[in-house]
Enzyme design. Structure first.
Site, PDB file in Angstrom:
ATOM      1  N   CYS A 145       0.824  -1.221   0.000  1.00  0.00           N
ATOM      2  CA  CYS A 145       0.000   0.000   0.000  1.00  0.00           C
ATOM      3  C   CYS A 145       0.852   1.263   0.000  1.00  0.00           C
ATOM      4  CB  CYS A 145      -0.927  -0.008   1.198  1.00  0.00           C
ATOM      5  SG  CYS A 145      -2.054  -1.420   1.182  1.00  0.00           S
ATOM      6  N   HIS A 148      -8.883   3.904  -1.764  1.00  0.00           N
ATOM      7  CA  HIS A 148      -7.540   3.358  -1.534  1.00  0.00           C
ATOM      8  C   HIS A 148      -7.126   2.391  -2.640  1.00  0.00           C
ATOM      9  CE1 HIS A 148      -3.977   2.014   0.357  1.00  0.00           C
ATOM     10  NE2 HIS A 148      -4.460   1.055   1.109  1.00  0.00           N
TER      11      HIS A 148
END
Lengths: 395, 395
Positions: free
Chosen positions: A86, A339
């Site tokens: 991420c 995200h």
């Protein structure tokens, strides 16, 4: 090391984009950043491209950046593909910064692009699981129940939330207020996946993902891309009299074995403060990695915005709202902006750049801030983050 | 940019290692490089890790480097994961070089690790296909026949071979002599996957992979890892009076649209010669990307060892043998040493380092060479290489 500036940024709206491929998304972000920087595409000397999931989701590995770039006409330059779960986007930004700081190139591109949605949801979750040591997966709490159709990361965040509640008496309502704040900010952000402000009740009443976390306390599955044009201070003078500077670029993976005291966010932030010669008291706008609300709660403490255990009090005080003393996640954060994992780090850079330039529209922080920080976390390994990347930008 | 040196190198034997995981292989290479550099593991300040296939082969993406490193005790440092198909290893080396050249770090690790073998061979081939634009895959020559159980790359190399035969009258025997030479070199290399010298007849009689390429003209499926400790010239003085210098580190992806004259290898080599202030006539040892024999044949011409079309004459002359004027692939190359794709670029760096230091054992080039070059290619896109990385090392 030379001084490095962010000359331009751009991003796609984040969300579910069934009609757009990874290439489409990446290219759109590149074109927007190039336009914002007011340069020609052909002036870009090298590209640093972050993506985490395409290999597992579509089978595209190996030359992901080249494949995205090939349709733009930007060929024949160095392309470096990087991934750090991420935090892939901020890793690409760090490499772009290093390339310019070293003197190797004057103008480079940092791109983060991710397409997480797929008709087969198990591919999406397999991609998320791959941000751990997959040999350790089966030993994770909740793995047995969740191994199909859900990411183990929400279990990890839930366990952090429970520990904070137990140790410091933090309430579920306090946790939920982070999601309320971020949804309000997201409602002001045309790039956000969710643009509806949520009430405390609505957050609390959304379905339980992993107790105590409710759906609206967690970041969604998203598609999107974000990019930055990074260049030397000297070159930037041709384009602008007041560029956004990169005051610190720190990448750290996990924590040293002998360090029981500081987690990786604290360590990385400490390094960044030292490099920038600034402290938490100097920050005027922050984007943190709220993949779920405990990510933001803990970041308050880890970044030094408040003492350990007082994150709950800080959100209750309202000081991290857009009108507060130290606004956090004015973009809506991962919870509301969305995200797309490899893109998030560069979306944070874009948001801080806009805020420092006074270009953040309805979500602009008053008294245009001069110092901003981004915190982007990636992966999970041996009880800590796989990587933590901190950037400090000044204007 | 600061001067950068290779302080130590190490690699595992290449081959099929069913009993060893990617972690095992990566760690073994790290330990060997650290020992060779005569440093402590804890002196490493950052790690740059190349891997291309783990995502598709085992599902391990995102934090591949951290997962490999976590077992070594080397935690809490920056870890940058990078991939560039078969050139992932030299991309990791380039980033390590950049990190030290910039002044950001003094001692860093470059690691390339790959485990290609898997009980399900289709995974291995899916990983290889992912080094193209996978949306274009179906338009590749031979794709329909080969889409199961074979890499399309050998078709691409075969087509290069046929073109060279047609244009310059190169014979099948001439092509086969590259494999004969490399198998002889591999027979002298304890790290090589194949350590048996092959006769011309044996090469020609091996089964056809993609006409005119025979099995023994192609690199095999391999597992392995290779690593280098890269540091500043200043630090190196504490360890050695005569280090191996990085005279040029060039990464280039494909060719510009408007450039019809030079392929990517020519362009990248031209840049490297310019940076190092050397020409092909100065080279004394070379490792090239012979994923199949045409890769080496064309590299002779693209690197400027001979005029265009005369690659066949060069191999026939014997000058690229270990005892010749300009030895190419003394290690055995990808054909005999093996080709664990993300590790190959660093194995080339290791070989040149050993040759320059006079430590290459039975395959050592006489009159210890002072200038060496590596050429590592990755992926295929729009009719050219996805990336070409050239390094020049001097001693």
């Amino acid at each position: 090391l030379r001084n490095v500036v962010v000359l331009g940024v751009g991003m796609t709206p984040f969300g579910k984009h069934p009609d757009k491929s990874l290439k489409d998304l990446g290219r759109e972000a590149i074109y927007r950043a190039v336009q914002d920087a007011n340069i020609e595409l052909s002036q870009i000397e090298a590209a640093y491209v972050g993506n985490a999931a395409a290999g597992i989701i579509t089978g595209q590995e190996c030359i992901r950046g080249q494949v995205i770039l090939s349709g733009t006409g930007l060929t024949g330059i160095p392309v470096i593909n990087t991934e750090n779960a991420c935090a892939s986007g901020s890793t690409a930004f760090h490499l772009a910064w290093m390339a310019v700081a070293s003197g190797l190139y004057d103008i480079v591109l940092a791109l983060g692009a991710e397409k997480m949605t797929h008709p087969d949801k198990n591919r999406t979750f397999a991609a998320l699981q791959s941000a751990t040591d997959i040999e350790q997966l089966s030993s994770f709490p909740g793995y047995e129940e969740h191994k199909e159709g859900q990411s183990i990361f929400m279990d990890l965040y839930a366990s952090e939330a429970r520990e904070h509640m137990r140790k410091y008496g933090t309430s579920l309502e306090t946790l939920a207020k982070i999601a309320v704040k971020n949804s309000k900010n997201g409602s002001l952000n045309p790039y956000a996946q969710y643009q509806q402000a949520q009430s405390l009740e609505s957050v609390l009443q959304s379905r339980i993902i992993s107790d105590p976390l409710r759906l609206k306390m967690c970041s969604p599955i998203s598609d999107g891309a974000a990019a930055a044009i990074v260049c030397s201070e000297k070159i930037a003078r041709q384009f602008t009299t007041k560029p956004v500077h990169v005051a610190a670029s720190v990448v750290l993976s996990g924590r040293p074995r002998n360090d029981q005291e500081m987690d990786s966010v604290q360590r990385a932030a400490g390094k960044a403060y030292e490099i920038a010669d600034l402290g938490p008291e100097d920050l005027q706008v922050i984007e943190v990695h709220d993949a779920a609300v405990p990510g933001e709660l803990l970041a308050y403490e880890q970044l030094g915005l408040c003492p350990s255990g007082e994150g709950g009090r800080l959100i209750e005080s309202g000081e991290t709202e857009i009108g507060g003393k130290i606004p956090v996640n004015p973009s809506g954060g991962l919870i509301s902006r969305g995200h797309p994992i490899g893109a998030t780090g560069l979306a944070q850079i874009a948001e801080i750049t806009w805020q420092l330039r006074g270009q953040a529209g309805a979500r602009q922080i008053q008294n245009q801030p001069k110092v901003g920080l981004t915190e982007n976390a990636g992966g999970f390994l041996n009880g800590d983050n796989g990587t933590i990347n901190i950037h400090i930008l000044t204007h």
